[in-house]
Design a protein around this motif. Structure first.
Motif, short mmCIF file in Angstrom:
data_model
loop_
_atom_site.label_atom_id
_atom_site.label_comp_id
_atom_site.label_asym_id
_atom_site.label_seq_id
_atom_site.Cartn_x
_atom_site.Cartn_y
_atom_site.Cartn_z
N THR A 174 0.81 -1.22 0.00
CA THR A 174 0.00 0.00 0.00
C THR A 174 0.84 1.27 0.00
O THR A 174 0.40 2.30 -0.51
N HIS A 175 2.03 1.20 0.63
CA HIS A 175 2.90 2.38 0.79
C HIS A 175 2.18 3.49 1.55
O HIS A 175 2.45 4.67 1.35
N ARG A 176 1.27 3.09 2.41
CA ARG A 176 0.56 4.00 3.28
C ARG A 176 0.77 3.57 4.73
O ARG A 176 1.00 2.38 4.99
N PRO A 177 0.71 4.49 5.69
CA PRO A 177 0.97 4.14 7.09
C PRO A 177 0.04 3.03 7.58
O PRO A 177 -1.17 3.06 7.31
N PRO A 178 0.57 2.05 8.31
CA PRO A 178 -0.28 0.99 8.88
C PRO A 178 -1.03 1.50 10.09
O PRO A 178 -0.71 2.55 10.65
N THR A 179 -2.03 0.75 10.53
CA THR A 179 -2.79 1.15 11.72
C THR A 179 -2.03 0.86 13.01
O THR A 179 -2.44 1.32 14.07
N GLY A 180 -0.93 0.13 12.91
CA GLY A 180 -0.10 -0.13 14.08
C GLY A 180 1.29 -0.51 13.64
O GLY A 180 1.50 -0.98 12.52
N THR A 181 2.28 -0.29 14.51
CA THR A 181 3.66 -0.66 14.20
C THR A 181 4.23 -1.51 15.33
O THR A 181 3.80 -1.40 16.48
N ALA A 182 5.21 -2.33 14.99
CA ALA A 182 5.86 -3.17 16.00
C ALA A 182 6.56 -2.30 17.05
O ALA A 182 6.55 -2.62 18.24
N GLU A 183 7.15 -1.20 16.61
CA GLU A 183 7.81 -0.30 17.55
C GLU A 183 6.80 0.28 18.54
O GLU A 183 7.06 0.37 19.74
N GLY A 184 5.62 0.66 18.03
CA GLY A 184 4.59 1.19 18.91
C GLY A 184 4.15 0.18 19.95
O GLY A 184 3.92 0.51 21.12
N VAL A 185 4.04 -1.09 19.53
CA VAL A 185 3.66 -2.15 20.47
C VAL A 185 4.74 -2.34 21.52
O VAL A 185 4.46 -2.50 22.72
N ARG A 186 6.01 -2.31 21.10
CA ARG A 186 7.11 -2.49 22.06
C ARG A 186 7.14 -1.35 23.08
O ARG A 186 7.40 -1.56 24.26
N ILE A 187 6.87 -0.14 22.62
CA ILE A 187 6.79 1.00 23.54
C ILE A 187 5.66 0.79 24.54
O ILE A 187 5.83 0.99 25.75
N ALA A 188 4.51 0.35 24.04
CA ALA A 188 3.34 0.13 24.90
C ALA A 188 3.62 -0.94 25.95
O ALA A 188 3.23 -0.80 27.12
N MET A 189 4.30 -2.01 25.55
CA MET A 189 4.56 -3.11 26.49
C MET A 189 5.52 -2.69 27.60
O MET A 189 5.54 -3.28 28.67
#
Length: 332
Positions: free
Chosen positions: A274-289
């Motif tokens: 898609t080359h469009r931003p995803p609804t979530g990123t692995a980095e965001g999940v790691r920050i949240a955890m």
């Protein structure tokens, strides 16, 4: 009166900061790649990049104070090297030019996403520090951590710099949907809400703007001031969002590891399809955890920082998102 330069002044936090400075009678110049959505007549806007030393030097003419906000706030980009280029190197360019110019004060705007406890067994809510680059959750946090480290080193060597660290700002007029606003928009319109429950510290963007000014005026050189609001579990945010909007959906909490795997898949699709931003990123999940409660006591005590309750701001943000969506609906 000293002229003030705001880099990134057309961004979400930047536009509110510029408005507050101008309302307070300050002469404000903005350096940004983007033109403002609505230009204030009393503010001078200069289009330019913090990666261009010439543009930065020109923007610093007749400037006594600098608020450095320019950066890439999202956690996904088509060109991954842009994180380091803009967030780290751009900060270095601005600080070096400001030092050469001899500005009287410099405010570096950082992010709470890079603050973690060295060990879950050590310290209280205020015991957060910068970990080494290799321990950062991803490219965004690594670039922001290196930028703050450079800023701290500049302050330690005598440069009059303070650090303002917003948590997750929300509020009206987030035209480009920074991550906290994008998260709320996603949950507003998703009938099935799969979420990772973690501690979210939401703050009104207008309070962040006020806090940055207070840090510039009252902050101690080399110190970091966390400019946050209320720390609330994401589950409660979803409940408040449903209550305020009147929209009901099915919310299901998912384990962190499953959320991270899902986010990686979304990123792969974004990178290659898609080359469009995803609804979530692995980095965001790691920050949240790894998220923990952040104390704003230092900012309250030393700056007089006093953020408002989060629920009215959440109402303002949701009203803006729903109104903006209605406004952009195609007419039949």
């Amino acid at each position: 009166m000293t002229r003030v330069l705001v880099t990134g002044g057309t961004g979400f936090i930047g536009q509110h900061l510029v408005s507050a400075l101008a309302t307070g009678g300050r002469q404000v110049r903005v350096l940004d790649l983007r033109a403002p959505i609505c230009a204030a007549p009393e503010v001078e806007y200069v289009q330019g990049s913090v990666l261009d030393p010439g543009s930065v030097t020109e923007a610093l003419a007749d400037v006594g104070e600098v608020y450095h906000l320019a950066g890439l706030p999202g956690m996904w980009l088509p060109q991954k090297a842009d994180f380091d280029a803009v967030n780290r190197h751009g900060t270095e360019v601005v600080i070096m030019a400001a030092r050469k110019k001899g500005v009287s004060r410099f405010l570096h705007c950082s992010t709470e996403s890079i603050l973690f406890r060295p060990s879950p067994l050590r310290g209280g809510p205020g015991d957060h520090s910068l970990l080494p680059p290799e321990e950062m959750p991803g490219l965004y946090t690594r670039s922001k951590m290196l930028a703050e480290r450079f800023a701290t080193q500049a302050a330690a060597s005598g440069f009059p710099l303070v650090i303002g660290t917003p948590t997750m700002p929300i509020g009206p007029h987030d035209h480009n949907l920074t991550p906290p606003t994008a998260m709320l928009q996603h949950f507003l319109h998703a009938r099935l809400q799969l979420y990772l429950d973690f501690v979210v510290n939401l703050v009104d963007v207008r309070d962040v703007a006020t806090g940055l000014i207070l840090a510039m005026e009252r902050g101690q050189i080399g110190q970091r001031y966390i400019l946050g609001g209320e720390s609330i579990p994401l589950k409660k945010i979803l409940q408040l969002t449903a209550m305020i909007s009147g929209r009901r959906s099915l919310s299901i909490a998912v384990p962190g590891r499953l959320a991270e795997i899902s986010a990686k898949m979304l990123e792969l699709i974004s990178d290659h399809v898609t080359h469009r931003p995803p609804t979530g990123t692995a980095e965001g999940v790691r920050i949240a955890m790894r998220a923990t409660d952040l104390s704003i006591d230092k900012a309250r005590r030393e700056l007089g920082y006093a953020p408002r309750p989060v629920e009215p701001t959440l109402r303002d943000t949701i009203a803006y998102l729903l109104g903006s969506r209605e406004h952009h609906k195609p007419r039949s």
